[in-house]
Design an enzyme around this catalytic site. Structure first.
Site, PDB file in Angstrom:
ATOM      1  N   GLU A  88      51.456  92.748 -56.096  1.00 55.01           N
ATOM      2  CA  GLU A  88      51.815  92.443 -57.469  1.00 55.01           C
ATOM      3  C   GLU A  88      52.442  91.068 -57.588  1.00 55.01           C
ATOM      4  O   GLU A  88      52.817  90.427 -56.602  1.00 55.01           O
ATOM      5  CB  GLU A  88      52.764  93.506 -58.003  1.00 55.01           C
ATOM      6  CG  GLU A  88      54.076  93.575 -57.258  1.00 55.01           C
ATOM      7  CD  GLU A  88      54.932  94.708 -57.797  1.00 55.01           C
ATOM      8  OE1 GLU A  88      54.738  95.843 -57.350  1.00 55.01           O
ATOM      9  OE2 GLU A  88      55.775  94.447 -58.663  1.00 55.01           O
ATOM     10  N   CYS A 101      55.244  84.046 -59.928  1.00 53.47           N
ATOM     11  CA  CYS A 101      55.897  84.601 -58.740  1.00 53.47           C
ATOM     12  C   CYS A 101      54.801  85.241 -57.889  1.00 53.47           C
ATOM     13  O   CYS A 101      54.090  86.126 -58.368  1.00 53.47           O
ATOM     14  CB  CYS A 101      56.921  85.635 -59.195  1.00 53.47           C
ATOM     15  SG  CYS A 101      57.673  86.555 -57.841  1.00 53.47           S
ATOM     16  N   CYS A 108      56.370  94.699 -46.508  1.00 53.61           N
ATOM     17  CA  CYS A 108      57.316  93.775 -45.883  1.00 53.61           C
ATOM     18  C   CYS A 108      57.980  94.528 -44.738  1.00 53.61           C
ATOM     19  O   CYS A 108      58.153  95.737 -44.819  1.00 53.61           O
ATOM     20  CB  CYS A 108      58.365  93.358 -46.910  1.00 53.61           C
ATOM     21  SG  CYS A 108      59.582  92.167 -46.309  1.00 53.61           S
ATOM     22  N   CYS A 112      65.151  95.459 -46.335  1.00 50.43           N
ATOM     23  CA  CYS A 112      66.409  95.302 -47.080  1.00 50.43           C
ATOM     24  C   CYS A 112      66.684  96.569 -47.900  1.00 50.43           C
ATOM     25  O   CYS A 112      65.772  97.142 -48.503  1.00 50.43           O
ATOM     26  CB  CYS A 112      66.346  94.075 -47.984  1.00 50.43           C
ATOM     27  SG  CYS A 112      66.112  92.548 -47.056  1.00 50.43           S
ATOM     28  N   CYS A 115      65.591  96.766 -51.801  1.00 54.22           N
ATOM     29  CA  CYS A 115      64.313  96.199 -52.241  1.00 54.22           C
ATOM     30  C   CYS A 115      63.164  97.203 -52.128  1.00 54.22           C
ATOM     31  O   CYS A 115      63.003  97.864 -51.102  1.00 54.22           O
ATOM     32  CB  CYS A 115      64.010  94.961 -51.391  1.00 54.22           C
ATOM     33  SG  CYS A 115      62.468  94.149 -51.834  1.00 54.22           S
ATOM     34  N   GLY A 159      57.026  90.688 -49.768  1.00 50.81           N
ATOM     35  CA  GLY A 159      56.832  90.030 -48.475  1.00 50.81           C
ATOM     36  C   GLY A 159      57.898  89.010 -48.160  1.00 50.81           C
ATOM     37  O   GLY A 159      58.627  88.556 -49.035  1.00 50.81           O
ATOM     38  N   GLU A 160      57.975  88.675 -46.879  1.00 55.14           N
ATOM     39  CA  GLU A 160      58.914  87.640 -46.429  1.00 55.14           C
ATOM     40  C   GLU A 160      58.060  86.418 -46.052  1.00 55.14           C
ATOM     41  O   GLU A 160      57.345  86.445 -45.043  1.00 55.14           O
ATOM     42  CB  GLU A 160      59.726  88.165 -45.234  1.00 55.14           C
ATOM     43  CG  GLU A 160      60.484  87.119 -44.441  1.00 55.14           C
ATOM     44  CD  GLU A 160      61.345  86.175 -45.288  1.00 55.14           C
ATOM     45  OE1 GLU A 160      62.108  86.629 -46.153  1.00 55.14           O
ATOM     46  OE2 GLU A 160      61.235  84.948 -45.073  1.00 55.14           O
ATOM     47  N   SER A 214      68.228  84.551 -49.723  1.00 58.17           N
ATOM     48  CA  SER A 214      68.726  85.839 -50.220  1.00 58.17           C
ATOM     49  C   SER A 214      69.956  86.190 -49.402  1.00 58.17           C
ATOM     50  O   SER A 214      69.849  86.680 -48.286  1.00 58.17           O
ATOM     51  CB  SER A 214      67.644  86.911 -50.060  1.00 58.17           C
ATOM     52  OG  SER A 214      66.552  86.580 -50.889  1.00 58.17           O
ATOM     53  N   HIS A 216      73.251  87.768 -50.677  1.00 54.52           N
ATOM     54  CA  HIS A 216      73.685  89.110 -51.106  1.00 54.52           C
ATOM     55  C   HIS A 216      74.992  89.619 -50.518  1.00 54.52           C
ATOM     56  O   HIS A 216      75.461  90.690 -50.896  1.00 54.52           O
ATOM     57  CB  HIS A 216      72.598  90.166 -50.866  1.00 54.52           C
ATOM     58  CG  HIS A 216      71.282  89.823 -51.493  1.00 54.52           C
ATOM     59  ND1 HIS A 216      71.158  89.441 -52.802  1.00 54.52           N
ATOM     60  CD2 HIS A 216      70.023  89.793 -50.979  1.00 54.52           C
ATOM     61  CE1 HIS A 216      69.875  89.208 -53.070  1.00 54.52           C
ATOM     62  NE2 HIS A 216      69.177  89.393 -51.990  1.00 54.52           N
ATOM     63  N   ASN A 290      68.334  95.197 -60.000  1.00 54.28           N
ATOM     64  CA  ASN A 290      67.325  96.003 -60.684  1.00 54.28           C
ATOM     65  C   ASN A 290      67.332  97.370 -60.028  1.00 54.28           C
ATOM     66  O   ASN A 290      67.139  97.476 -58.812  1.00 54.28           O
ATOM     67  CB  ASN A 290      65.941  95.365 -60.511  1.00 54.28           C
ATOM     68  CG  ASN A 290      65.609  94.425 -61.647  1.00 54.28           C
ATOM     69  OD1 ASN A 290      65.794  94.758 -62.811  1.00 54.28           O
ATOM     70  ND2 ASN A 290      65.134  93.246 -61.299  1.00 54.28           N
ATOM     71  N   CYS A 333      60.800  93.303 -57.557  1.00 55.63           N
ATOM     72  CA  CYS A 333      59.785  93.292 -56.506  1.00 55.63           C
ATOM     73  C   CYS A 333      59.333  94.674 -56.105  1.00 55.63           C
ATOM     74  O   CYS A 333      60.132  95.533 -55.798  1.00 55.63           O
ATOM     75  CB  CYS A 333      60.347  92.687 -55.220  1.00 55.63           C
ATOM     76  SG  CYS A 333      61.320  91.270 -55.455  1.00 55.63           S
TER      77      CYS A 333
HETATM   78  N1  SAH Z   1      61.597  88.177 -48.686  1.00 55.97           N
HETATM   79  C1  SAH Z   1      62.020  87.120 -49.524  1.00 55.97           C
HETATM   80  C2  SAH Z   1      61.329  87.036 -50.845  1.00 55.97           C
HETATM   81  C3  SAH Z   1      61.073  88.293 -51.627  1.00 55.97           C
HETATM   82  S1  SAH Z   1      62.403  89.102 -52.461  1.00 55.97           S
HETATM   83  C4  SAH Z   1      63.523  87.135 -49.689  1.00 55.97           C
HETATM   84  O1  SAH Z   1      64.170  88.012 -49.130  1.00 55.97           O
HETATM   85  O2  SAH Z   1      64.069  86.245 -50.311  1.00 55.97           O
HETATM   86  C5  SAH Z   1      62.806  88.090 -53.834  1.00 55.97           C
HETATM   87  C6  SAH Z   1      64.265  88.267 -54.276  1.00 55.97           C
HETATM   88  O3  SAH Z   1      64.459  89.498 -55.016  1.00 55.97           O
HETATM   89  C7  SAH Z   1      65.213  88.297 -53.109  1.00 55.97           C
HETATM   90  O4  SAH Z   1      66.348  87.524 -53.385  1.00 55.97           O
HETATM   91  C8  SAH Z   1      65.554  89.772 -53.038  1.00 55.97           C
HETATM   92  O5  SAH Z   1      66.733  89.964 -52.328  1.00 55.97           O
HETATM   93  C9  SAH Z   1      65.611  90.148 -54.516  1.00 55.97           C
HETATM   94  N2  SAH Z   1      65.546  91.598 -54.778  1.00 55.97           N
HETATM   95  C10 SAH Z   1      64.864  92.538 -54.121  1.00 55.97           C
HETATM   96  N3  SAH Z   1      65.084  93.768 -54.643  1.00 55.97           N
HETATM   97  C11 SAH Z   1      65.916  93.601 -55.674  1.00 55.97           C
HETATM   98  C12 SAH Z   1      66.525  94.492 -56.608  1.00 55.97           C
HETATM   99  N4  SAH Z   1      66.308  95.796 -56.595  1.00 55.97           N
HETATM  100  N5  SAH Z   1      67.327  93.943 -57.556  1.00 55.97           N
HETATM  101  C13 SAH Z   1      67.558  92.605 -57.594  1.00 55.97           C
HETATM  102  N6  SAH Z   1      67.028  91.729 -56.736  1.00 55.97           N
HETATM  103  C14 SAH Z   1      66.219  92.207 -55.779  1.00 55.97           C
END
Ligand code: SAH
Length: 345
Positions: A88, A101, A108, A112, A115, A159-160, A214, A216, A290, A333
């Site tokens: 997506e 995006c 992935c 995390c 995610c 994905g990463e 990322s 966090h 989210n 995502c």
């Molecule tokens: N793997 C890469 C890119 C994909 S995630 C990375 O880790 O950066 C894109 C962004 O969305 C990242 O910052 C991730 O931590 C964030 N993300 C993932 N799930 C989320 C959620 N449930 N709520 C808010 N942000 C989220």
């Protein structure tokens, strides 16, 4: 499966040369694939050539399966790949342009805790052409394919990106090439959970894309509980790597920080965020979590987010709250794909 979109113009010319086809035909084909046209639409090519190409290469690596449009204009796309996998992506419309995006992997393997993309692990890497296909398919959907409607790209879908380094860097070369859609690297942001060895490599290879980390968390201890990659690289390893990236590229570093109530939003987090982001140009994007059904982690209220942001600003940390877009259509995502897979199962 071989996609024309995996090739640079030079590579396509080379393949044509080996088949005794003239170089100008390669240039014509390249223009067609950049506008995401099918073989049937390549009307200035002889039919025999189209048939010959058809037998060997797929003309379009991905297809738009479904499109959802949010009340705020954000679009969410579900794409189908040649092997039946789905990925997506999203499109955000701003007054300065349109940002797409893109996903870089099916699933992935970073795992995390918050995610949705990582649920079910990594299925496979996308090829450079499959990543490019997302940009070109949507660009065509927005116009006639010849105009550049997409102005910015974020590698923040599923994905990463740095875990698929070779295909992602090839994609960066293809998408920023004047032979193709020619989107400047300065308008591209790559988001990573922090694969430090690859951050050095990217800097050394001369890429000048914007880097988002990322983060966090402000302590390794907490980061390890939500991001398994923290067991390999500490926050101080990340800081060293991004400082190097800044020195090499001159690009400001962006940190993504999802706010989770009673977990990562206290006074000490502010102090540590200041330390982490000091000494080089940086910005913190505060993200309202989210909600992902399968994960059960809760975010915070708007007031709590505002208070956290103000406190950071008063300490001299450049930080803003990211406006949540497309939440009515599952903007986070992996949510749309999860829904699709869930329904298909
Ligand atoms: N793997 C890469 C890119 C994909 S995630 C990375 O880790 O950066 C894109 C962004 O969305 C990242 O910052 C991730 O931590 C964030 N993300 C993932 N799930 C989320 C959620 N449930 N709520 C808010 N942000 C989220």
């Amino acid at each position: 499966m071989t996609f024309l979109h995996d090739l640079t113009l030079e590579e396509l010319k080379e393949e044509f040369k080996q088949k005794n086809l003239p170089a100008f035909r390669a240039k014509q084909v390249y223009e067609w694939i950049t506008s995401y046209s099918s073989y049937d639409q390549m009307t200035n090519l002889p039919l025999v050539l189209r048939e010959q190409l058809k037998a060997e290469y797929s003309d379009r690596p991905i297809e738009i399966l479904e499109k959802l449009v949010s009340v705020d204009g954000t679009r969410k796309y579900l794409y189908k790949l040649y092997d039946g996998n789905v990925i997506e992506g999203a499109l955000m419309m701003q007054n300065y342009g349109n940002t797409i995006c893109v996903s870089t992997q099916v699933g992935c393997r970073m795992g995390c805790g918050f995610c949705a993309s990582g649920i079910g692990g990594l299925v496979r890497n996308l090829s450079a052409g499959e990543i490019l296909g997302q940009v070109l398919a949507v660009n065509r959907e927005l116009g006639n394919g010849k105009e550049r409607k997409i102005t910015n790209i974020v590698l923040m879908g599923s994905g990463e990106p740095l875990d698929n380094y070779d295909e992602v860097t090839k994609f960066l070369r293809l998408v920023s090439s004047p032979d193709g859609i020619n989107i400047s690297e300065r308008n591209i942001s790559l988001s990573t959970c922090g694969l430090c060895d690859k951050i050095y490599k990217l800097a050394d290879e001369g890429f000048s894309v914007n880097l988002s980390i990322s983060l966090h968390a402000t302590t390794d201890e907490y980061r390890k509980t939500v991001m398994p990659i923290a067991n390999k690289y500490s926050i101080s390893d990340i800081v060293k790597a991004v400082k190097y990236y800044f020195e090499k590229t001159g690009r400001r570093i962006i940190f993504e920080y999802t706010m989770i109530k009673e977990i990562n939003m206290n006074f000490f987090d502010c102090k540590r965020l200041k330390e982490i982001t000091s000494g080089y140009p940086s910005h913190v994007n505060l993200i309202p979590l989210n909600y992902v059904k399968e994960k059960g982690i809760k975010g915070c209220t708007k007031q709590e987010a505002d208070r956290f942001c103000e406190r950071l600003n008063s300490m001299g940390v450049s930080a803003t709250i990211r406006k949540s877009k497309g939440s009515d259509i599952g903007g986070a995502c992996g949510q749309l794909r999860r829904k699709y897979i869930g329904e298909a199962e």
